[in-house]
Design an enzyme around this catalytic site. Sequence first.
Site, PDB file in Angstrom:
ATOM      1  N   SER A 169       0.804  -1.223   0.000  1.00  0.00           N
ATOM      2  CA  SER A 169       0.000   0.000   0.000  1.00  0.00           C
ATOM      3  C   SER A 169       0.838   1.276   0.000  1.00  0.00           C
ATOM      4  O   SER A 169       0.502   2.227  -0.711  1.00  0.00           O
ATOM      5  CB  SER A 169      -0.972  -0.004   1.188  1.00  0.00           C
ATOM      6  OG  SER A 169      -1.956  -0.998   1.020  1.00  0.00           O
TER       7      SER A 169
ATOM      8  N   LYS B 174      -9.877  -5.998  10.658  1.00  0.00           N
ATOM      9  CA  LYS B 174     -11.005  -5.475   9.875  1.00  0.00           C
ATOM     10  C   LYS B 174     -12.345  -5.553  10.600  1.00  0.00           C
ATOM     11  O   LYS B 174     -13.255  -4.775  10.310  1.00  0.00           O
ATOM     12  CB  LYS B 174     -11.093  -6.201   8.528  1.00  0.00           C
ATOM     13  CG  LYS B 174      -9.938  -5.885   7.591  1.00  0.00           C
ATOM     14  CD  LYS B 174     -10.135  -6.498   6.221  1.00  0.00           C
ATOM     15  CE  LYS B 174      -8.970  -6.153   5.309  1.00  0.00           C
ATOM     16  NZ  LYS B 174      -9.190  -6.593   3.923  1.00  0.00           N
TER      17      LYS B 174
ATOM     18  N   ASN C  64     -12.212  -1.720   6.083  1.00  0.00           N
ATOM     19  CA  ASN C  64     -10.811  -1.698   5.667  1.00  0.00           C
ATOM     20  C   ASN C  64     -10.278  -0.287   5.499  1.00  0.00           C
ATOM     21  O   ASN C  64      -9.115  -0.104   5.150  1.00  0.00           O
ATOM     22  CB  ASN C  64     -10.626  -2.474   4.353  1.00  0.00           C
ATOM     23  CG  ASN C  64     -11.021  -1.656   3.136  1.00  0.00           C
ATOM     24  OD1 ASN C  64     -12.049  -0.968   3.147  1.00  0.00           O
ATOM     25  ND2 ASN C  64     -10.225  -1.710   2.089  1.00  0.00           N
TER      26      ASN C  64
ATOM     27  N   ASP D 167     -13.086  -2.729  -0.025  1.00  0.00           N
ATOM     28  CA  ASP D 167     -12.679  -4.053  -0.502  1.00  0.00           C
ATOM     29  C   ASP D 167     -13.683  -4.675  -1.470  1.00  0.00           C
ATOM     30  O   ASP D 167     -13.293  -5.319  -2.449  1.00  0.00           O
ATOM     31  CB  ASP D 167     -12.492  -5.020   0.673  1.00  0.00           C
ATOM     32  CG  ASP D 167     -11.118  -4.923   1.313  1.00  0.00           C
ATOM     33  OD1 ASP D 167     -10.198  -4.404   0.653  1.00  0.00           O
ATOM     34  OD2 ASP D 167     -10.966  -5.367   2.461  1.00  0.00           O
TER      35      ASP D 167
ATOM     36  N   GLY E 251     -11.528 -19.399   3.263  1.00  0.00           N
ATOM     37  CA  GLY E 251     -11.371 -18.437   4.349  1.00  0.00           C
ATOM     38  C   GLY E 251     -12.682 -17.774   4.702  1.00  0.00           C
ATOM     39  O   GLY E 251     -13.589 -17.674   3.868  1.00  0.00           O
ATOM     40  N   ALA E 252     -12.783 -17.313   5.947  1.00  0.00           N
ATOM     41  CA  ALA E 252     -14.020 -16.675   6.399  1.00  0.00           C
ATOM     42  C   ALA E 252     -13.725 -15.482   7.300  1.00  0.00           C
ATOM     43  O   ALA E 252     -14.443 -15.223   8.263  1.00  0.00           O
ATOM     44  CB  ALA E 252     -14.904 -17.700   7.136  1.00  0.00           C
TER      45      ALA E 252
ATOM     46  N   LEU F  15      -6.537 -13.379  -3.497  1.00  0.00           N
ATOM     47  CA  LEU F  15      -6.416 -12.032  -2.958  1.00  0.00           C
ATOM     48  C   LEU F  15      -5.036 -11.762  -2.373  1.00  0.00           C
ATOM     49  O   LEU F  15      -4.682 -10.607  -2.134  1.00  0.00           O
ATOM     50  CB  LEU F  15      -7.485 -11.786  -1.892  1.00  0.00           C
ATOM     51  CG  LEU F  15      -8.943 -12.020  -2.291  1.00  0.00           C
ATOM     52  CD1 LEU F  15      -9.875 -11.438  -1.227  1.00  0.00           C
ATOM     53  CD2 LEU F  15      -9.261 -11.442  -3.660  1.00  0.00           C
TER      54      LEU F  15
END
Length: 272
Positions: free
Chosen positions: A20, A70, A91, A107, A129-130, A215
């Site tokens: 970032s 998050k 986010n 996101d 994923g969760a 991702l």
Amino acid sequence: MNDSRPFAEVIGDPIAHSKSPLIHNFWLKSLGMDADYRLAHVTSDALPAFIAERQENLQWRGCNVTIPHKVAVMDHVCDPGGVKDSIGAMNTIIRQPDGELIGTNTDAAGFFAPISDVNLDGAPVVVIGAGGACRAVLFALARAGVGEVTILNRSPLKAMGLLAKFGLKGNVLALDAALPPAALLVNSSSLGMKGQPALEVDLSPLPDDAIVYDLVYAPLETGLLRAAAARNLATIDGLDMLIGQAAMAFELFFGAPPPSDKDDELRALLTA
């Protein structure tokens, strides 16, 4: 460095891998803006004090939020857009001139941008994923009208709750379960990220026209994407979502959109 400059940052644990700062500082330099974007390593225990300290800093424009904050960050900011009830993860935090902190989520739009021209109506999807990123993915998929969604996750109860939250029909399987056939496979977990365990998955159940979307962006070419390429499946790497969500956050932080004619130059910088 002039410490009186306005600045934003990205917070997380771990955070050294984040691209970032490269993105935002590239845009700031391109626009000739005297501002900065930084990394901040913030542990879960330190998050409340960090947010409180930054809220008092007049030069702080806000921050992007990554793993594992998050969801937790929602307890420390205002939510005028109802993000907590819709996506359920934030986010991006923006400091208002009066010091109020507002949370949002870029996101979902960033995730969907690279697949916006793909017809997913009624299509089966698998998501690995969760966590917080998964929430944004499911939010976007629900609005795309996808078919059954299968989540692979360590905690079945948590994943089932997310399917119900977003009104999606589907199933939950263990992380090491065999994939069902799907038009789209999304890795929303940190598996495969530098410093994290590898993501071991057999892609053979996927049809030849499936899309594999990871991702993770550090490394950019993950084991999952290499396996997909070996099968000649269409792939999307984490930079697409990263740049997409960053563009929206940049404008919120610095009051100007990023330059639209430098995407190729930016991507070359990020992949150097």
